[in-house]
Design an enzyme around this catalytic site. Structure first.
Site, PDB file in Angstrom:
ATOM      1  N   CYS A  22       0.839  -1.204   0.000  1.00 15.27           N
ATOM      2  CA  CYS A  22       0.000   0.000   0.000  1.00 15.27           C
ATOM      3  C   CYS A  22       0.873   1.252   0.000  1.00 15.27           C
ATOM      4  O   CYS A  22       1.812   1.374   0.787  1.00 15.27           O
ATOM      5  CB  CYS A  22      -0.923  -0.009   1.212  1.00 15.27           C
ATOM      6  SG  CYS A  22      -2.021  -1.449   1.264  1.00 15.27           S
ATOM      7  N   ARG A 137      -4.211   0.887  -2.300  1.00 10.92           N
ATOM      8  CA  ARG A 137      -4.042  -0.437  -1.692  1.00 10.92           C
ATOM      9  C   ARG A 137      -3.725  -1.461  -2.797  1.00 10.92           C
ATOM     10  O   ARG A 137      -4.599  -2.158  -3.301  1.00 10.92           O
ATOM     11  CB  ARG A 137      -5.281  -0.836  -0.885  1.00 10.92           C
ATOM     12  CG  ARG A 137      -5.527   0.087   0.310  1.00 10.92           C
ATOM     13  CD  ARG A 137      -6.519  -0.497   1.289  1.00 10.92           C
ATOM     14  NE  ARG A 137      -6.022  -1.696   1.929  1.00 10.92           N
ATOM     15  CZ  ARG A 137      -5.176  -1.727   2.962  1.00 10.92           C
ATOM     16  NH1 ARG A 137      -4.727  -0.598   3.484  1.00 10.92           N
ATOM     17  NH2 ARG A 137      -4.794  -2.873   3.470  1.00 10.92           N
ATOM     18  N   CYS A 280      -7.988   6.236  22.767  1.00 14.88           N
ATOM     19  CA  CYS A 280      -6.784   6.935  23.223  1.00 14.88           C
ATOM     20  C   CYS A 280      -6.581   8.271  22.517  1.00 14.88           C
ATOM     21  O   CYS A 280      -6.174   9.255  23.140  1.00 14.88           O
ATOM     22  CB  CYS A 280      -5.557   6.048  23.052  1.00 14.88           C
ATOM     23  SG  CYS A 280      -5.174   5.580  21.343  1.00 14.88           S
ATOM     24  N   ASP A 302       1.837   2.204  18.826  1.00 12.86           N
ATOM     25  CA  ASP A 302       1.864   1.689  17.466  1.00 12.86           C
ATOM     26  C   ASP A 302       2.275   2.769  16.468  1.00 12.86           C
ATOM     27  O   ASP A 302       2.840   2.467  15.414  1.00 12.86           O
ATOM     28  CB  ASP A 302       0.476   1.145  17.117  1.00 12.86           C
ATOM     29  CG  ASP A 302       0.370   0.688  15.679  1.00 12.86           C
ATOM     30  OD1 ASP A 302       1.271  -0.034  15.225  1.00 12.86           O
ATOM     31  OD2 ASP A 302      -0.611   1.059  15.016  1.00 12.86           O
ATOM     32  N   CYS A 346     -10.284  25.834  23.648  1.00 11.42           N
ATOM     33  CA  CYS A 346     -11.212  25.453  22.579  1.00 11.42           C
ATOM     34  C   CYS A 346     -12.511  24.903  23.158  1.00 11.42           C
ATOM     35  O   CYS A 346     -12.510  24.157  24.137  1.00 11.42           O
ATOM     36  CB  CYS A 346     -10.564  24.394  21.681  1.00 11.42           C
ATOM     37  SG  CYS A 346     -11.621  23.824  20.340  1.00 11.42           S
ATOM     38  N   CYS A 352     -11.962  16.249  21.935  1.00 16.48           N
ATOM     39  CA  CYS A 352     -10.803  16.072  21.070  1.00 16.48           C
ATOM     40  C   CYS A 352      -9.494  15.862  21.823  1.00 16.48           C
ATOM     41  O   CYS A 352      -8.729  14.953  21.514  1.00 16.48           O
ATOM     42  CB  CYS A 352     -10.681  17.296  20.160  1.00 16.48           C
ATOM     43  SG  CYS A 352      -9.255  17.294  19.069  1.00 16.48           S
ATOM     44  N   CYS A 356      -4.248  12.765  18.351  1.00 15.78           N
ATOM     45  CA  CYS A 356      -3.012  12.010  18.595  1.00 15.78           C
ATOM     46  C   CYS A 356      -1.766  12.892  18.492  1.00 15.78           C
ATOM     47  O   CYS A 356      -1.649  13.703  17.560  1.00 15.78           O
ATOM     48  CB  CYS A 356      -2.916  10.861  17.599  1.00 15.78           C
ATOM     49  SG  CYS A 356      -1.474   9.802  17.875  1.00 15.78           S
TER      50      CYS A 356
END
Length: 430
Positions: A22, A137, A280, A302, A346, A352, A356
């Site tokens: 991919c 992909r 998370c 990860d 905010c 939010c 990440c």
């Protein structure tokens, strides 16, 4: 049972090795972490050590989660042994959950019968209808994988396996939200969906090479992808368009599909309106979702499988000990501590929390670094869904079901108002 907070581990038994190529999969470059290794396969000895430690540190629920690369390259016997070991090492009262994320290419009746017999939850990667899926992909010959993936999907359905569809959102499919959603809902008849934004960071020096892709098919020497740089590849999703993608799907879902189709982002958002943090990336802190490489190395997350985030190895340390190390605790704490003031003020912070940390590489309007690349899209999305989220929250608080929101919206003529607003907007743009 253990008093430690539950640790979630994504184990990669084949490392970065995959049978697809991919174009946006920067994890393909992670084989550069171990250039001297001839094989990136988890040994039987390490498998047993991992399952034993996982059960030892867990409470009532043990999640044995497999990812890649492509984990099915290990062969079915490896996972049969994994299930056997989990049953051997689980403590009294522990419940074992087995999950696997796959591209579906290698699935057959034996695999699917095994998944069903052992109650596996399978995450199947599909990026939408054929043309959209096959844009990125592809296999090592550059051929699309759609037909092979859909063959796997049909086998999973034949055996009544529980499946989540994992759809990455990128430059090719972000302009087609309803086409993607309706394909999953109407043609595949999928019920559980996850939409995952593709954001590939790059430095100015790396960008031309990164735009070619991360797999072997490009013929270029691939550097190790790390979370550095303030530029993104041409495949990466645009932030504002990603927000519009989510909004378009949400608006159809909230009118027609609440309680029938389960979209992770929407479900998690509703939890946020109750003060719950069930994913998370939208939680105030992180640090309890680790990555385990094929050789026993443990990384903070990860998304951070790179040298600076290596915590140790289960070969010479205990999983719970590594997970509770000062380095990992700081990693989790920094998620909130390093939020720019712009985020802290905010109105949708509660939903939010800066998303990440891997995507926090642009500058806030006040000049502060560390704003999330996807901020514009998420802010637009969370503000848009606020009124209907409040309606569902009130329904639940009054001991009703959230899906009753659909009837309320019809009563309030929400659909007509939405259509009129869209027509007005289209007229202005025209």
């Amino acid at each position: 049972m253990s008093n430690l907070p539950p640790i979630h581990v994504l184990a990669k038994p084949t490392g970065a090795e995959c049978n697809l190529d991919c174009k946006y999969c920067f994890f393909l470059s992670k084989d550069n972490l171990y250039p001297e290794e001839k094989s990136s396969r988890m040994t039987d000895e390490l498998l047993e050590k991992y399952i034993r430690q996982l059960c030892e540190q867990a409470g009532e629920e043990v999640n044995v989660a497999w990812q890649g690369g492509e984990p099915t390259l290990m062969g079915l016997k490896f996972f049969q042994r994994s299930v056997e070991l989990a049953n051997i090492y689980r403590k009294p009262g522990q419940r074992i959950l087995h999950t696997i994320q796959t591209n579906g290419v290698l699935l057959d009746d034996d695999w699917c019968a095994f998944f069903k017999a052992n109650q596996f939850l399978v995450g199947l990667s599909v990026d939408g209808p054929r043309a959209l899926h096959d844009t990125y992909r592809v296999d090592r010959s550059g051929n699309g994988s759609f037909d092979r993936v859909l063959r796997g999907w049909k086998l999973l359905r034949k055996h009544a396996v529980d499946v989540n569809i994992l759809c990455t959102v990128h430059a090719a499919n972000v302009e087609h939200p309803l086409e993607v959603y309706r394909f999953f809902r109407d043609e595949m008849q999928a019920e559980y969906l996850q939409f995952i934004p593709i954001v590939e960071r790059a430095t100015p020096e790396l960008l031309p090479l990164a735009n070619r892709g991360w797999g072997e098919r490009t013929g270029a020497k691939r550097p190790l992808y790390v979370q550095q740089g303030t530029l993104v590849t041409e495949r990466s999703v645009d932030a504002a368009r990603f927000g519009q993608f989510l909004i378009a799907i949400y608006d159809e879902w909230v009118l027609l599909d609440v309680g029938k189709i389960f979209v992770q982002t929407f479900d998690v958002a509703l939890g946020s309106w109750f003060g719950q943090h069930n994913l998370c990336v939208f939680s105030p802190e992180c640090g309890l979702s680790l990555a385990l490489e094929h050789n026993g190395d443990i990384y903070s997350c990860d998304h951070f499988v790179e040298p600076g985030y290596r915590l140790g190895s289960i070969v010479d340390a205990d999983l719970a000990e590594v997970a509770s190390s000062p380095q990992q605790q700081q990693f989790g704490y920094d998620k909130f501590a390093q939020l720019p003031q712009y985020c802290r003020e905010c109105e949708v912070l509660f939903a939010c929390y800066g998303e990440c940390p891997r995507n926090r590489f642009i500058t806030a309007p006040d000049g502060t670094p560390g704003l999330n690349y996807l901020c514009a899209g998420y802010k637009q999305f969370f503000k848009h869904i606020g009124p209907t989220m409040q309606m569902m929250k009130k329904l639940i608080q009054q001991r009703h079901y959230a899906d009753e929101v659909m009837q309320l919206l019809k009563t309030n003529d929400y659909a007509a108002k939405k259509e009129n607003a869209e027509l007005a907007r289209a007229g202005k743009e025209g």
